[in-house]
Design a protein around this motif. Structure first.
Motif, PDB file in Angstrom:
ATOM      1  N   UNK A   7       0.799 -14.097   4.518  1.00 19.15           N
ATOM      2  CA  UNK A   7      -0.310 -13.725   5.225  1.00 19.15           C
ATOM      3  C   UNK A   7      -0.142 -13.410   6.620  1.00 19.15           C
ATOM      4  N   UNK A   8       0.761 -13.973   7.234  1.00 13.97           N
ATOM      5  CA  UNK A   8       1.116 -13.908   8.413  1.00 13.97           C
ATOM      6  C   UNK A   8       1.758 -12.408   8.952  1.00 13.97           C
ATOM      7  N   UNK A   9       2.863 -12.453   8.081  1.00 12.51           N
ATOM      8  CA  UNK A   9       3.667 -11.268   8.025  1.00 12.51           C
ATOM      9  C   UNK A   9       2.766  -9.857   7.855  1.00 12.51           C
ATOM     10  N   UNK A  48       1.570   4.233   9.992  1.00 10.76           N
ATOM     11  CA  UNK A  48       0.374   4.163   9.479  1.00 10.76           C
ATOM     12  C   UNK A  48       0.447   3.336   8.145  1.00 10.76           C
ATOM     13  N   UNK A  49       1.315   3.704   7.095  1.00  9.41           N
ATOM     14  CA  UNK A  49       1.542   3.241   5.943  1.00  9.41           C
ATOM     15  C   UNK A  49       1.800   1.793   5.890  1.00  9.41           C
ATOM     16  N   UNK A  50       2.653   1.359   6.946  1.00 13.87           N
ATOM     17  CA  UNK A  50       3.094   0.230   7.111  1.00 13.87           C
ATOM     18  C   UNK A  50       1.742  -0.786   7.489  1.00 13.87           C
ATOM     19  N   UNK A  51       0.871  -0.460   8.096  1.00 12.02           N
ATOM     20  CA  UNK A  51      -0.307  -1.066   8.549  1.00 12.02           C
ATOM     21  C   UNK A  51      -1.129  -0.991   7.246  1.00 12.02           C
ATOM     22  N   UNK A  52      -1.369   0.097   6.549  1.00 10.94           N
ATOM     23  CA  UNK A  52      -2.140  -0.071   5.362  1.00 10.94           C
ATOM     24  C   UNK A  52      -1.560  -1.057   4.126  1.00 10.94           C
ATOM     25  N   UNK A  59      -5.074  -8.637   2.129  1.00  7.99           N
ATOM     26  CA  UNK A  59      -6.174  -8.840   1.176  1.00  7.99           C
ATOM     27  C   UNK A  59      -6.094  -9.445  -0.159  1.00  7.99           C
ATOM     28  N   UNK A  60      -4.940  -8.969  -0.776  1.00  7.65           N
ATOM     29  CA  UNK A  60      -4.581  -9.503  -2.048  1.00  7.65           C
ATOM     30  C   UNK A  60      -4.292 -10.850  -2.113  1.00  7.65           C
ATOM     31  N   UNK A  65      -4.567 -14.773  -4.650  1.00  6.95           N
ATOM     32  CA  UNK A  65      -3.261 -15.895  -4.394  1.00  6.95           C
ATOM     33  C   UNK A  65      -2.056 -14.801  -4.448  1.00  6.95           C
ATOM     34  N   UNK A  66      -0.758 -15.630  -4.148  1.00  8.27           N
ATOM     35  CA  UNK A  66       0.467 -14.838  -4.487  1.00  8.27           C
ATOM     36  C   UNK A  66       0.839 -14.718  -5.699  1.00  8.27           C
TER      37      UNK A  66
END
Length: 108
Positions: A7-9, A48-52, A59-60, A65-66
């Protein structure tokens, strides 16, 4: 624990991708962007794709969950293509940052 790190990354990449693309307009001149037009476009779109991708992973994991440790491994490898494009772009632009000058002075 791995969910928290993922989540942090994902949050870092979500913000960093947008900031990286916008910062490119600030540090590269129009002449430099024109000299490496395709690489600049690839770098900007990759940022921008890195951000998306970061938003999607965030969100996933937050909602479902993982799924496995492979998601974390993929997230860690996510910025590598952008970094390689930026490295090639800097060579084509003949770009030298302030950090390059500082490091070369420190080596002497």
């Amino acid at each position: 624990m791995i969910e928290t790190e993922t989540l942090f990354l994902a949050l870092v990449f979500s913000v960093g991708g947008v900031l990286g693309g916008l910062n490119g307009y600030r540090i590269y001149t129009a002449a430099q962007r024109t000299r490496a037009r395709r690489l600049w476009t690839a770098y900007f779109v990759g940022s921008l794709l890195e951000s998306v991708a970061g938003i999607t992973v965030f969100v996933w994991v937050f909602t479902r969950r993982m799924p496995s440790v492979w998601l974390f491994a993929a997230l860690v490898a996510l910025p590598l293509p952008v970094i390689l494009v930026q490295w090639r772009m800097h060579r084509k632009m003949e770009f030298e940052s302030r950090l390059d000058g500082w490091l070369s002075n420190r080596a002497r």
